[in-house]
Design a protein around this motif. Structure first.
Motif, PDB file in Angstrom:
ATOM      1  N   MET A   1       0.824  -1.192   0.000  1.00  0.00           N
ATOM      2  CA  MET A   1       0.000   0.000   0.000  1.00  0.00           C
ATOM      3  C   MET A   1       0.871   1.260   0.000  1.00  0.00           C
ATOM      4  SD  MET A   1      -3.219  -0.585   0.021  1.00  0.00           S
ATOM      5  CE  MET A   1      -4.304  -1.917   0.321  1.00  0.00           C
ATOM      6  N   ASP A   3       3.893   1.567  -1.037  1.00  0.00           N
ATOM      7  CA  ASP A   3       4.584   1.715  -2.318  1.00  0.00           C
ATOM      8  C   ASP A   3       3.652   2.338  -3.356  1.00  0.00           C
ATOM      9  OD1 ASP A   3       6.866   1.330  -4.048  1.00  0.00           O
ATOM     10  OD2 ASP A   3       5.715  -0.291  -4.997  1.00  0.00           O
ATOM     11  N   LEU A   4       2.386   1.907  -3.392  1.00  0.00           N
ATOM     12  CA  LEU A   4       1.412   2.498  -4.309  1.00  0.00           C
ATOM     13  C   LEU A   4       1.239   3.980  -3.997  1.00  0.00           C
ATOM     14  CD1 LEU A   4      -0.788   2.373  -6.490  1.00  0.00           C
ATOM     15  CD2 LEU A   4      -2.382   1.615  -4.708  1.00  0.00           C
ATOM     16  N   GLY A   5       1.076   4.313  -2.728  1.00  0.00           N
ATOM     17  CA  GLY A   5       0.931   5.718  -2.336  1.00  0.00           C
ATOM     18  C   GLY A   5       2.143   6.550  -2.706  1.00  0.00           C
ATOM     19  N   LYS A   7       4.216   6.008  -5.189  1.00  0.00           N
ATOM     20  CA  LYS A   7       4.202   6.196  -6.648  1.00  0.00           C
ATOM     21  C   LYS A   7       3.174   7.248  -7.057  1.00  0.00           C
ATOM     22  CE  LYS A   7       6.010   1.663  -7.707  1.00  0.00           C
ATOM     23  NZ  LYS A   7       5.739   0.312  -8.160  1.00  0.00           N
ATOM     24  N   ASP A  23       2.135   8.030   2.565  1.00  0.00           N
ATOM     25  CA  ASP A  23       2.172   7.066   1.457  1.00  0.00           C
ATOM     26  C   ASP A  23       1.150   5.955   1.689  1.00  0.00           C
ATOM     27  OD1 ASP A  23       4.226   8.579   0.401  1.00  0.00           O
ATOM     28  OD2 ASP A  23       5.795   7.116   0.838  1.00  0.00           O
ATOM     29  N   GLU A  26      -2.477   7.244   1.127  1.00  0.00           N
ATOM     30  CA  GLU A  26      -2.769   7.466  -0.297  1.00  0.00           C
ATOM     31  C   GLU A  26      -2.858   6.146  -1.048  1.00  0.00           C
ATOM     32  OE1 GLU A  26      -3.941  10.206  -1.461  1.00  0.00           O
ATOM     33  OE2 GLU A  26      -3.544  11.223   0.415  1.00  0.00           O
ATOM     34  N   GLY A  27      -2.017   5.181  -0.693  1.00  0.00           N
ATOM     35  CA  GLY A  27      -2.105   3.867  -1.319  1.00  0.00           C
ATOM     36  C   GLY A  27      -3.442   3.219  -1.023  1.00  0.00           C
ATOM     37  N   LEU A  31      -6.433   2.308  -3.880  1.00  0.00           N
ATOM     38  CA  LEU A  31      -6.459   0.912  -4.296  1.00  0.00           C
ATOM     39  C   LEU A  31      -7.853   0.561  -4.802  1.00  0.00           C
ATOM     40  CD1 LEU A  31      -4.987  -1.817  -4.420  1.00  0.00           C
ATOM     41  CD2 LEU A  31      -5.937  -2.297  -2.166  1.00  0.00           C
TER      42      LEU A  31
END
Length: 107
Positions: A1, A3-5, A7, A23, A26-27, A31
């Protein structure tokens, strides 16, 4: 999660970053999984009968009633066993239930 945030935030103009959370937040907030994927997991032998699908009324209402989304919008609310909602004035509840009934969807 996280890592997605990370990015997602990396793609935002620096002057806008103050509008974003951590992060991880936001991830999580970004999602998206297909409903079919979620229902398949919930119907597995391990989770079957141990989970309910809930849906945010505001999030559902944000989906447009257009030709591309009508079936998805109806399917999403029909799959949900309950709706999350919040009102500044609790008397708004009845009007919102009536609106869902008028749209012939779960209420």
């Amino acid at each position: 999660m996280a890592d997605l945030g990370h990015k997602i935030k990396a793609s935002v103009p620096p002057q806008e970053l103050n509008h974003y959370g951590t992060d991880l937040e936001e991830g999580f907030n970004n999602l998206n999984l297909p409903l079919e994927t979620i229902t398949k997991v919930l119907e597995s032998s391990y989770l079957q009968g141990k989970a309910l699908i809930g849906l945010g009324k505001t999030e559902w209402a944000a989906i447009k009633w257009n030709e591309q989304a009508i079936a998805s919008k109806r399917n999403t609310i029909s799959t949900a066993k309950f709706l999350f909602t919040a009102f500044e004035d609790p008397s708004d509840w009845r009007a919102q239930v009536d609106k869902l009934k008028d749209q012939n969807v779960n209420n």
